[in-house]
Design a protein around this motif. Sequence first.
Motif, short mmCIF file in Angstrom:
data_model
loop_
_atom_site.label_atom_id
_atom_site.label_comp_id
_atom_site.label_asym_id
_atom_site.label_seq_id
_atom_site.Cartn_x
_atom_site.Cartn_y
_atom_site.Cartn_z
N ASN A 105 -47.05 9.47 -8.75
CA ASN A 105 -47.80 8.79 -7.68
C ASN A 105 -48.87 7.87 -8.25
O ASN A 105 -49.11 6.78 -7.73
N GLN A 109 -48.89 3.77 -7.76
CA GLN A 109 -50.05 3.06 -7.23
C GLN A 109 -50.54 2.00 -8.21
O GLN A 109 -50.85 0.87 -7.82
N TYR A 113 -50.39 -1.79 -7.06
CA TYR A 113 -51.69 -2.44 -6.92
C TYR A 113 -51.78 -3.67 -7.84
O TYR A 113 -52.42 -4.66 -7.48
N ARG A 318 -48.27 -0.61 0.84
CA ARG A 318 -49.17 0.55 0.97
C ARG A 318 -48.50 1.65 1.79
O ARG A 318 -48.68 2.84 1.51
N GLU A 319 -47.75 1.26 2.79
CA GLU A 319 -47.03 2.27 3.57
C GLU A 319 -45.95 2.95 2.73
O GLU A 319 -45.68 4.14 2.91
N GLU A 323 -49.85 5.56 2.19
CA GLU A 323 -51.26 5.42 2.50
C GLU A 323 -51.47 5.27 4.00
O GLU A 323 -50.63 4.68 4.70
N LYS A 324 -52.55 5.80 4.50
CA LYS A 324 -52.86 5.74 5.92
C LYS A 324 -53.96 4.74 6.24
O LYS A 324 -54.01 4.16 7.32
N ASP A 325 -54.86 4.52 5.30
CA ASP A 325 -55.98 3.60 5.50
C ASP A 325 -55.53 2.19 5.13
O ASP A 325 -55.77 1.71 4.02
N LEU A 326 -54.87 1.53 6.08
CA LEU A 326 -54.27 0.23 5.80
C LEU A 326 -55.22 -0.91 6.19
O LEU A 326 -55.97 -0.79 7.16
#
Length: 338
Positions: A105, A109, A113, A318-319, A323-326
């Motif tokens: 993970n 990322q 990123y 991001r999805e 990730e939830k905080d988009l």
Amino acid sequence: MNISSHYKLVHFIPWTRTKIYKMLLLSIVPTALFYFLDIKWLAIPWVPVALLGTATAFISGFKNTQTYNRSWEARQIYGAIINSSRAFGIMVKDFIRSDNKTLDNQLHQEIIYRHFAWLTALRFQLRETKSWENVKTKSYNSEYLNYYKVPEWESSLDEELKPFLTEDERQYILSTKNRATQIIAQQSAALKKLNETDVITDYNYVVLENQLKDLYDQQGKCERIKNFPYPRQFSSINLYFTNALCLLLPLGFIGEFSKMTEKFGENIIWLVIPLSVLLGWVFLVLEQIGESTENPFEGSANDIPITQISRNIEIDLREMLAEKDLPPAIQPQNNIIL
């Protein structure tokens, strides 16, 4: 990019008002001289005006076709970047795997990123102002900047890269000339290291490298459009032909209406002004529209929305990382989105 159904006259007329003023001046002066001072030689035959108008229409049509092609190619390139980015995200998720899920993970990322950093660096490079671009140098374009903001002019690349790169990597990237190119080079070095430690198999490593090559291809196509203007010889001749036609239009109309004075009276000559303004405005606006379309990354209201596209790619990837905080999608400002 303007997302409304069309430009309304309340915006279009002010944008082109200098062209209207120009045609008013070019038509009022010779008409007044002909009417009040009876300067007959101002009435010229319509044939040379028509011939020049035909040539001007041809070269204006050619310019607008070619500048539209530049804009459409730029949109196709960014469409390819969307597809390549999504494919790259899937491959990173599926090809990079080890016995340690937490490590996987973290690696996913880090690499994705870094891809966000590439998208950011590329759009900042494409928004840099070139000497031949006109969004800031022409008053009618710079006035239109009051309706929207160019994100890349409102923030710095340094700040935008902070969420995506480590401090050392960010400082290195900022020290280079072509930041987007060096970010992909860093991406390739990271994948090579993972291949050497057997986190990525040889076959998967080759596939991922091919994706980086595809991203390089799309970046190069963007740079070709950005760094090579619409040929100046064609741009210049279109400008000269259009101005020459606008100068002769009132004289040709004077020649035509002067033949009708016996039947309709001398005052009919004043119709030269509205007709000259209307027809001259058409040709001048065609030239201005071609000019505003030829540089699809310069930051004008007619640009390709590379900031919005980059944000949408970021949300998609991001999805993929669960990730939830988009980040929010880029919203239009006065129906203009960049």
